[in-house]
Design an enzyme around this catalytic site. Structure first.
Site, mmCIF file in Angstrom:
data_model
loop_
_atom_site.group_PDB
_atom_site.id
_atom_site.type_symbol
_atom_site.label_atom_id
_atom_site.label_comp_id
_atom_site.label_asym_id
_atom_site.label_seq_id
_atom_site.Cartn_x
_atom_site.Cartn_y
_atom_site.Cartn_z
ATOM 1 N N ALA A 190 0.866 -1.175 0.000
ATOM 2 C CA ALA A 190 0.000 0.000 0.000
ATOM 3 C C ALA A 190 0.905 1.228 0.000
ATOM 4 O O ALA A 190 2.058 1.174 0.448
ATOM 5 C CB ALA A 190 -0.888 -0.020 1.234
ATOM 6 N N GLY A 203 0.754 -4.982 0.873
ATOM 7 C CA GLY A 203 -0.414 -5.045 -0.002
ATOM 8 C C GLY A 203 -0.106 -5.694 -1.341
ATOM 9 O O GLY A 203 -1.012 -6.230 -1.994
ATOM 10 N N GLU A 219 -0.456 -9.291 -0.690
ATOM 11 C CA GLU A 219 -1.898 -9.532 -0.491
ATOM 12 C C GLU A 219 -2.650 -9.509 -1.821
ATOM 13 O O GLU A 219 -3.568 -10.307 -2.037
ATOM 14 C CB GLU A 219 -2.466 -8.492 0.478
ATOM 15 C CG GLU A 219 -1.889 -8.658 1.884
ATOM 16 C CD GLU A 219 -2.240 -7.507 2.808
ATOM 17 O OE1 GLU A 219 -2.006 -6.337 2.438
ATOM 18 O OE2 GLU A 219 -2.744 -7.766 3.908
ATOM 19 N N GLU A 273 4.487 -4.982 7.173
ATOM 20 C CA GLU A 273 3.706 -3.949 7.864
ATOM 21 C C GLU A 273 4.124 -3.765 9.318
ATOM 22 O O GLU A 273 4.119 -2.661 9.854
ATOM 23 C CB GLU A 273 2.208 -4.293 7.806
ATOM 24 C CG GLU A 273 1.585 -4.167 6.424
ATOM 25 C CD GLU A 273 1.652 -5.440 5.588
ATOM 26 O OE1 GLU A 273 2.453 -6.357 5.904
ATOM 27 O OE2 GLU A 273 0.889 -5.523 4.613
HETATM 28 N N1 CAA Z 1 4.620 3.252 -0.505
HETATM 29 C C1 CAA Z 1 5.016 4.410 -1.060
HETATM 30 N N2 CAA Z 1 6.172 4.544 -1.748
HETATM 31 C C2 CAA Z 1 6.950 3.452 -1.863
HETATM 32 C C3 CAA Z 1 6.591 2.209 -1.321
HETATM 33 C C4 CAA Z 1 5.364 2.129 -0.616
HETATM 34 N N3 CAA Z 1 4.917 0.978 -0.084
HETATM 35 N N4 CAA Z 1 7.565 1.315 -1.605
HETATM 36 C C5 CAA Z 1 8.482 1.974 -2.318
HETATM 37 N N5 CAA Z 1 8.125 3.266 -2.485
HETATM 38 C C6 CAA Z 1 8.851 4.335 -3.174
HETATM 39 C C7 CAA Z 1 9.986 4.857 -2.334
HETATM 40 O O1 CAA Z 1 9.519 5.807 -1.414
HETATM 41 C C8 CAA Z 1 10.873 5.447 -3.391
HETATM 42 O O2 CAA Z 1 10.352 6.699 -3.783
HETATM 43 P P1 CAA Z 1 11.335 8.017 -3.852
HETATM 44 O O3 CAA Z 1 12.310 7.672 -4.938
HETATM 45 O O4 CAA Z 1 10.373 9.088 -4.203
HETATM 46 O O5 CAA Z 1 11.956 8.140 -2.514
HETATM 47 C C9 CAA Z 1 10.693 4.496 -4.570
HETATM 48 O O6 CAA Z 1 9.466 3.814 -4.330
HETATM 49 C C10 CAA Z 1 11.795 3.469 -4.667
HETATM 50 O O7 CAA Z 1 11.889 2.801 -3.419
HETATM 51 P P2 CAA Z 1 13.267 2.593 -2.617
HETATM 52 O O8 CAA Z 1 14.194 3.719 -2.893
HETATM 53 O O9 CAA Z 1 12.926 2.331 -1.177
HETATM 54 O O10 CAA Z 1 13.792 1.266 -3.340
HETATM 55 P P3 CAA Z 1 14.780 0.164 -2.746
HETATM 56 O O11 CAA Z 1 15.131 -0.695 -3.908
HETATM 57 O O12 CAA Z 1 15.866 0.800 -1.957
HETATM 58 O O13 CAA Z 1 13.893 -0.683 -1.688
HETATM 59 C C11 CAA Z 1 11.903 -1.857 -0.947
HETATM 60 C C12 CAA Z 1 12.820 -1.451 -2.121
HETATM 61 C C13 CAA Z 1 12.640 -2.814 0.003
HETATM 62 C C14 CAA Z 1 10.694 -2.546 -1.522
HETATM 63 C C15 CAA Z 1 11.496 -0.581 -0.168
HETATM 64 O O14 CAA Z 1 11.006 0.380 -1.078
HETATM 65 C C16 CAA Z 1 10.432 -0.801 0.874
HETATM 66 O O15 CAA Z 1 10.721 -1.282 1.946
HETATM 67 N N6 CAA Z 1 9.177 -0.396 0.589
HETATM 68 C C17 CAA Z 1 8.079 -0.455 1.525
HETATM 69 C C18 CAA Z 1 7.579 -1.886 1.700
HETATM 70 C C19 CAA Z 1 6.471 -1.917 2.730
HETATM 71 O O16 CAA Z 1 6.646 -1.605 3.896
HETATM 72 N N7 CAA Z 1 5.259 -2.325 2.283
HETATM 73 C C20 CAA Z 1 4.121 -2.446 3.148
HETATM 74 C C21 CAA Z 1 3.280 -1.218 3.059
HETATM 75 S S1 CAA Z 1 1.939 -1.240 4.229
HETATM 76 C C22 CAA Z 1 0.705 -2.161 3.523
HETATM 77 O O17 CAA Z 1 0.872 -2.699 2.448
HETATM 78 C C23 CAA Z 1 -0.591 -2.211 4.275
HETATM 79 C C24 CAA Z 1 -1.544 -3.277 3.826
HETATM 80 O O18 CAA Z 1 -1.430 -4.405 4.206
HETATM 81 C C25 CAA Z 1 -2.690 -2.956 2.968
#
Ligand code: CAA
Length: 261
Positions: A69, A112, A115, A135
């Site tokens: 998400a 998400g 999911e 999460e």
């Molecule tokens: N939401 C918003 N933006 C996201 C994102 C997310 N879930 N995942 C990645 N991005 C964005 C980053 O902010 C970044 O944007 P900027 O360049 O503007 O800063 C861009 O995508 C590239 O990401 P990274 O620089 O972080 O890329 P990376 O290769 O270094 O890392 C990753 C990749 C490990 C996937 C890392 O991006 C990450 O940890 N992302 C979040 C994963 C996460 O926590 N997901 C769960 C979300 S909560 C949820 O999903 C709730 C639910 O159950 C419904």
């Protein structure tokens, strides 16, 4: 690609009978904001009402299926906003699709994203796919099936470990634990997923829909209820032309020509 902002929608396969939804928000690793989820829902409405489409593939790009998400979009939400907006309620559109849906996962399928893949009927993965429910690491829990669907495919101990640690699992581990049905080289994944969709699309669409519904009933009912439902759906198919055609074709040693009636 009107009217979609964050996906590409097309039809593919030799007979153009496979709907392909490609998530297309690469700069954010296909993070699932409300607009993207709405695009997916609208695309599914189109594909479900298109009689020529027999199965659907949802995919991302080589780096990410979807990284979850959209954290930036939800970070400042309040509880009351979550309730009044019905936050993430519209995600169920994917799970409610009647036509078979295959998730073709390359790269990250986190939160998400994982999911969303689990809402599909079959998951195929590329060798570099990474699954996880991170999460817990940002102070919340999965909100769209991560604590419910995961346990049904991998069992309690593994689901708990994934949900409580936020650790990622790779494609091979995901296949071993039954989350994923097959793993392919990254560049073969989409072709193989479309091939699978074409095979499924060649069936009676009515039988596909009832097969899918029956398998899903197993996740929510007792064995006796499920068996009764299955048998009744089996009986119901004898009211279709496709059943007559399928069985006649077998007897006449020819290929069936299903008309989905
Ligand atoms: N939401 C918003 N933006 C996201 C994102 C997310 N879930 N995942 C990645 N991005 C964005 C980053 O902010 C970044 O944007 P900027 O360049 O503007 O800063 C861009 O995508 C590239 O990401 P990274 O620089 O972080 O890329 P990376 O290769 O270094 O890392 C990753 C990749 C490990 C996937 C890392 O991006 C990450 O940890 N992302 C979040 C994963 C996460 O926590 N997901 C769960 C979300 S909560 C949820 O999903 C709730 C639910 O159950 C419904």
């Amino acid at each position: 690609n009107e009217p979609f902002e964050f996906i590409k929608l097309s039809k593919t396969g030799e007979k153009q009978n496979v709907g392909l939804i490609q998530l297309n928000r690469p700069k954010a690793l296909n993070a699932l904001n409300n607009a993207l989820i709405t695009d997916i829902a609208n695309a599914l409405d189109k594909l479900e009402s298109d009689k020529s489409v027999g199965a659907i593939v949802i995919t991302g790009n080589e780096k990410a299926f979807a990284a979850g998400a959209d954290i930036k979009e939800m970070a400042n939400k309040t509880f009351s906003q979550c309730i009044t907006e019905g936050f993430i309620e519209n995600w169920t559109r994917v799970a409610n699709t009647k036509k078979p849906v295959i998730a073709a996962v390359n790269g990250y399928a986190l939160g998400g994203g994982c999911e969303l893949a689990m809402m599909c009927d079959i998951i195929y993965a590329g060798e570099t796919a990474r699954f996880g429910q991170p999460e817990i690491l940002i102070g919340v829990i999965p909100g769209s099936g991560g604590t419910q669907r995961l346990i049904k495919s991998v069992g309690k101990s593994k689901a708990m470990e994934i949900v409580l640690t936020g650790n990622q699992i790779n494609a091979q581990e995901a296949e071993k634990m039954g989350l994923v049905s097959k793993v392919f080289p990254v560049d073969k994944l989409l072709d193989e997923s479309v091939k699978l969709a074409e095979k499924i699309a060649a069936n009676s669409q009515i039988a596909n829909a009832l097969a899918k519904e029956s398998v899903n009933v197993a996740l929510e009912s007792t064995l006796q209820e499920g068996l009764r439902f299955e048998r009744r759906m089996f009986h119901a198919l004898f009211a279709t032309k496709d059943q007559k055609e399928g069985m006649a074709a077998f007897v006449e040693k020819r290929k069936p020509n299903f008309t989905h009636e």
